[in-house]
Enzyme design. Structure first.
Site, PDB file in Angstrom:
ATOM      1  N   ASP B  16      10.840   7.730   0.962  1.00  0.00           N
ATOM      2  CA  ASP B  16      10.871   6.862   2.141  1.00  0.00           C
ATOM      3  C   ASP B  16      11.571   5.540   1.863  1.00  0.00           C
ATOM      4  O   ASP B  16      12.438   5.111   2.623  1.00  0.00           O
ATOM      5  CB  ASP B  16       9.442   6.587   2.632  1.00  0.00           C
ATOM      6  CG  ASP B  16       8.849   7.788   3.343  1.00  0.00           C
ATOM      7  OD1 ASP B  16       9.538   8.832   3.478  1.00  0.00           O
ATOM      8  OD2 ASP B  16       7.688   7.701   3.760  1.00  0.00           O
ATOM      9  N   ARG B  96      -1.716  -6.317  -1.557  1.00  0.00           N
ATOM     10  CA  ARG B  96      -0.593  -6.705  -0.708  1.00  0.00           C
ATOM     11  C   ARG B  96      -0.158  -8.155  -0.877  1.00  0.00           C
ATOM     12  O   ARG B  96       1.039  -8.447  -0.886  1.00  0.00           O
ATOM     13  CB  ARG B  96      -0.929  -6.420   0.759  1.00  0.00           C
ATOM     14  CG  ARG B  96      -1.232  -4.961   1.053  1.00  0.00           C
ATOM     15  CD  ARG B  96      -0.294  -4.014   0.356  1.00  0.00           C
ATOM     16  NE  ARG B  96      -0.389  -2.636   0.791  1.00  0.00           N
ATOM     17  CZ  ARG B  96       0.225  -1.638   0.184  1.00  0.00           C
ATOM     18  NH1 ARG B  96       0.982  -1.859  -0.877  1.00  0.00           N
ATOM     19  NH2 ARG B  96       0.079  -0.407   0.623  1.00  0.00           N
ATOM     20  N   ASP B 125      -0.966  -2.795   6.556  1.00  0.00           N
ATOM     21  CA  ASP B 125      -0.158  -3.295   5.446  1.00  0.00           C
ATOM     22  C   ASP B 125       1.021  -4.129   5.913  1.00  0.00           C
ATOM     23  O   ASP B 125       1.374  -5.127   5.287  1.00  0.00           O
ATOM     24  CB  ASP B 125       0.306  -2.127   4.579  1.00  0.00           C
ATOM     25  CG  ASP B 125      -0.851  -1.554   3.781  1.00  0.00           C
ATOM     26  OD1 ASP B 125      -1.773  -2.327   3.460  1.00  0.00           O
ATOM     27  OD2 ASP B 125      -0.845  -0.358   3.499  1.00  0.00           O
ATOM     28  N   SER B 180      -1.408  10.645   3.276  1.00  0.00           N
ATOM     29  CA  SER B 180      -0.748   9.394   2.992  1.00  0.00           C
ATOM     30  C   SER B 180      -1.589   8.673   1.950  1.00  0.00           C
ATOM     31  O   SER B 180      -2.791   8.458   2.164  1.00  0.00           O
ATOM     32  CB  SER B 180      -0.642   8.580   4.289  1.00  0.00           C
ATOM     33  OG  SER B 180      -0.199   7.284   4.011  1.00  0.00           O
TER      34      SER B 180
END
Lengths: 406, 406, 406, 406
Positions: B16, B96, B125, B180
């Site tokens: 991705d 993050r 996110d 995921s």
């Protein structure tokens, strides 16, 4: 000390409270009314009748309060996901206001002017009993023998018994334990003995309600819990009363090694104390209730509940069940539970409680939006940009004005 | 779209983000700088270099951030006993802000005017990356391809790859998972697939970091964790760096079936989502930290921390690490940890983490007061009467004025 | 833009919303329903009918909502002693959910598929309108012209009017003000103009609802306010409806120079903004409500309310009136007001509101205990010693263990 | 009672504490050390020396604590915008921890084993003195004569004085007041007398520090207050020490009729009590501090402060200044003040304090964004749509699932 005519005593039938019966009669020259409740402690309460009679008690109350206890105290508390200090499910705390209420009701019925209990002057239970009593009947007098008498050692107590012909094997098996214990349908607790050293591991033969995880079955048990208004109303499809629910979960939980806890907690009276607890059913109910809430509660309602919970837990722990601020919080909590309906599936295995499924006709989980697959326009990803930009605006302005976060 | 000259991309090396490299080059006609971090996700980061080079990237950053991650993000968060919605240990959330910070640092070093990431427009996110970026560099531009492009199905993505000669087996084994996933030293997460049905139990072969409790060893493992200032500094007497501590606990925890979690959580963008998490080390650290606090923290400090925690957890979950209110709370939390020193002994067994002992030179547990034995006058039980009476006064007055709590 | 058939517009009858009528008709080629409410803004609403008719509107709603506004919005909010950021009485915020509700009710009645309003894209009001609308009718479409059109300067707007034959003296006197104003029965607000410099003092001729303290009468006015369930039901012994109460207090308050406020506040959309407000009645109600609570509320209930208030104020300010967490808080707040009955005497004098007396049949003020004179044993001063000693215990233990507070 | 060798008494020089000196000498047969502090109560402290000497006191401490009081107690408290129960500026509460600290310091210097004070057993001050003393020196003994002796009526007290040759005109003018009063640089308080009837208006001649609004000048006074780190450091451009700032504001405020308050408050010991307060300087400082924060604090920091404030106020009121939870909160509050720099302009007029301007080099007020005029793209109004839509998402989902808010 002559102005007490009649006192209602929370009477377990054990040695200590039997001594208190006699001591009250002697010291206050008053009539003693005994009150013994079955709140699921796992011991027969009827034998307390003969013991009280033998002590000359004329008014003897023996009540089965198990359903009231779970319905009106345990379940409302679990609606708030209540945990004290991150760990403790408040098994002892939550039974006290019910006892206090019955003491006062019986005082009203019998015309007693005082109540009495067997809690010590160091613990939380004296506070819980007495705050409840004062809140419900402000003119009541309270006699707390452990704060008054001089029978503070085993020797003086035994001498007192010998003098008064109180049979010292009164309490049966319980007195053999080196621990101070308390039990009701929600839990059993242990304090004292080697637990007074917080570094010492509890001995395995202390625990009474659960097998150890090591000794639990090698295959898991699955349960399906059905909720209505935040309370469990059925297990595996079978409708059950509140007390039956909790008794059932205790049995299954205990058999699977679930619900042991070993903590140091902060008492309301100012000291830290080590306690061990077995709460098999409660330990299942806690994550299960959160799970049914996870799909039925609005996010902000859930977060508001989480922010109120520590205060609510403190109130219950400290003995403020019968205080208006607890009632105010309860009103909000109960209001939040109107849509908390549905089923939770849990897996029990050697001490673990794992939620493995949750469903509800009132579910707010929206698969069409949450999916990783194409959502057919249910959610517009473009919206996120504006959402983020405006949420960031105050921080961007600050950074532009030279405030650095690094 | 022509005003971007250079963009720093959070690049995993997978398919991705490799597509994103090309898409950014094509769409914005700009240079792409890749940034790949080892934050303990358990995959080699060095291979990302060759992949980035093959895509024509000239500035390639590959950083080992494991120590910084645990020391400056995970540990500070655990000082607050942080749990989101009663369950989630915030494994994804806490990584993050570190990525956001490095993206901005690299943008500053390379003179980039934008950052980019591979997070979708539905998740948390994107918010966490972008709030952090805006807070740290208010003029930065953000490109979120998943909110912009039309490669929203597997087919269009594959066609894009074919057109641009992007090798589609790029991502290796990871693409075979129906879930995921996200991983770092604190946890690995799973979303999507059959988990989109909250009633469906997760399949056992989904989990990657831990054995199931059923498959864990039949004998327990004991650990002794040493704390200084609220952080673990040694295990079983051996001093360790923060990342080593967490890696070690992950290994031992995972081997004992510890740290699996299955929840429905509330995303900041407004939807509920199902997630499964494995957090072996964190699941050990949480009760252990509470245990060392239980003997070293003042009661009211502990309760204040508990009342602030839900807010703190919400800030971390929602992406406000780099916000001044998180910093303000952190200051208070850190201040509270100055005496949180000592040892905690935990027992790990088939999914269970049990604290069995805690000790500290700064312990506030006072055996001479807490004892059930004679305390030689350290505590005057008489004090309890006045304590209770004044605490009851407001309720007695109310009851006297006719307000009934029943 | 062709999928809107009918839109309900919050229509003031002024120039801006008249332009919006025409713009909606032109842009969306749809029918416009106008809704004009009297919420006490002090201007006739009936003239809006002819103006709407002149614009070709066929369905025209003109409602008197003053009683509903005060009874169901203002009074519930004042039960919580609600103040935003320590200063602002939320006069604008509290009117928006009512407008949103009526817009949706009218959309339901008229079969409209959209609503529209004249709020700009920078302010809080768009958020309040739209959050309410979405909460009450999730499929509604929202058209916010100020976020869409290009009539962003006075010139382009005038040109548009000229082109479409919209009379530009439409709005009457209001357009002469250099300020952006909003009014309802609770307050009138001023923004913009010289107020955009936070250092500049507001000009005296800006204020419309109150005389300055300097110009107020030289003799005070006394009022006696009677409360039932936390709401004012009578003034000086005369029973009044909610809207009459507020109108009366506005008149008397304004005449005495009461209720002006000049602040910089934090908008939900992320910026700071300067606002001036006149809230004569509300400025009287706030300390008066606290005064009646001061003798009728339990201490801990009062403190719990104080701790919840900032959250409640934030919800109202941010537009979450129609959110379940606001409702949950309201339930608790309303429950707390059951005994908030009695009278408060206030003195109004040149900008000052002074509570000079409060009384209640439900008063918890107990003169026999509070007195400095001999209390005949109602309170035992000895109790204080134990109270203090146990409250100090945790700090004494800490100090004994070497923790110094100095 | 023979185990006290030396006791440090908080000595005002008035009749009551003079009697206490003698009573301590008689009852405990111990040495008395007197400690008299100037904390701005507006009376000479030096005369206390001769009085103490006349009573045979050998160790006499007379300290000027005004600067320390304002710098280390008043200012830190105002950084939090602290108000108890929505009204009270905590003038009495905040002086007690300083007195407690000095009592303990003097006990350490003189080798005293006890402290003593003249506060009654019904009030908050005994708690504040004693909690502080115990926290700072856990082994200290506390003698609270009003809880012990039988001199509870004026007659017995006078008889005692006559017996011991204590001159009864000792206290000078103060004893003529029908009120119990307390004063320091922050305020003067009045309790008792006709104030014990909460319906009775305070008599105008009770007030001592301020003129009434009616008698204040007919022209306003403007002040410019300069802040650094949340504290006032200059007035009208002139740098001043903390105590000078407060004294100056008291003078100007009092002359303008500012700072009178009449409330019923909830004491920590459980009763409600009526108190009247004059706090001229504090009443100016409160809105002024909020004003400088309004342009320099981040929104969420400001809201977090507001949510913590009630707890902080409760701690100060209840006497927990020297408790670790107050310290923890203070750390967070102080951290928030680093950018609270700038100027506030206030107008004082007949009881009113009106903020009319605020400015700062650290201002977060961004005119280019907040403006009603064209902002040249500083803010993109389109962002608001996504912001609102995602904030509404959870409510839309709920409504779609059939949950109605109406």
């Amino acid at each position: 000390m002559s102005d007490i005519n009649k006192v209602v005593l929370a009477y377990s039938g054990g040695l200590d409270t039997s001594v208190i019966v006699r001591w009250l009669q002697d010291t206050y020259n008053c009539e003693v009314v005994t009150f013994t409740a079955d709140i699921g402690q796992g011991e027969e309460v009827e034998p307390a009748r003969a013991k009280a009679e033998a002590l000359g008690v004329k008014e003897i109350y023996i009540d089965d309060l198990k359903e009231e206890f779970v319905r009106d105290y345990v379940f409302p508390m679990f609606r708030a996901n209540t945990i004290y200090e991150g760990e403790y499910l408040l098994g002892t705390s939550i039974a006290r206001p019910l006892i206090a209420k019955r003491l006062i009701e019986i005082a009203n019925e019998t015309g007693a002017d005082a109540i009495s209990h067997g809690a010590t002057g160091k613990g939380n239970d004296q506070v819980r009993f007495e705050l409840g009593a004062y809140a419900l009947k402000p003119g009541i007098q309270v006699i707390a023998p452990w704060r008054e008498w001089d029978l503070t050692s085993r020797e003086t107590l035994m001498a007192y018994c010998a003098e008064r012909d109180i049979p010292v094997d009164f309490a049966g098996s319980k007195k053999k334990s080196p621990y101070s214990m308390d039990a009701n349908l929600l839990h059993i607790s242990y304090e004292g003995g080697i637990l007074e050293d917080p570094w010492a591991e509890a001995e395995d033969d202390m625990w009474r309600w659960s097998v150890s995880p090591e000794q639990a079955p090698d295959t898991p048990t699955y349960l399906e819990l059905t909720y209505r208004g935040g309370d469990i109303v059925a297990i595996d499809g079978e409708a059950m009363s509140p007390a039956t629910v909790l008794a059932y979960l205790n049995k299954v939980g205990g058999a699977n090694g679930i619900g042991r806890l070993d903590i140091v907690e902060n008492r309301y009276v100012g000291m830290k104390s080590r306690g061990c607890y077995e709460t098999p059913g409660g330990t299942i109910m806690m994550p299960a209730h959160r799970a049914i809430e996870s799909i039925t509660l609005d996010r902000e309602v859930a977060h508001l509940k989480d922010s109120l919970m520590p205060k609510y837990a403190e109130l219950v722990y400290n003995g403020y069940w019968w205080a208006p601020e607890r009632q105010m919080l309860q009103t909000a909590i109960d209001e939040s539970q109107q849509f908390v309906n549905g089923d939770v599936r849990v897996k029990l295995y050697k001490g673990n409680v794992t939620v493995v499924g949750r469903r509800s006709e009132q579910s707010l989980f929206d698969e069409s939006i949450a999916t990783f697959e194409d959502d057919a326009g249910a959610y517009d990803q473009q919206d996120a940009e504006g959402f983020i930009k405006l949420n960031a605006l105050r921080m961007r302005i600050a950074a532009n004005k030279g405030r650095s976060m690094l």
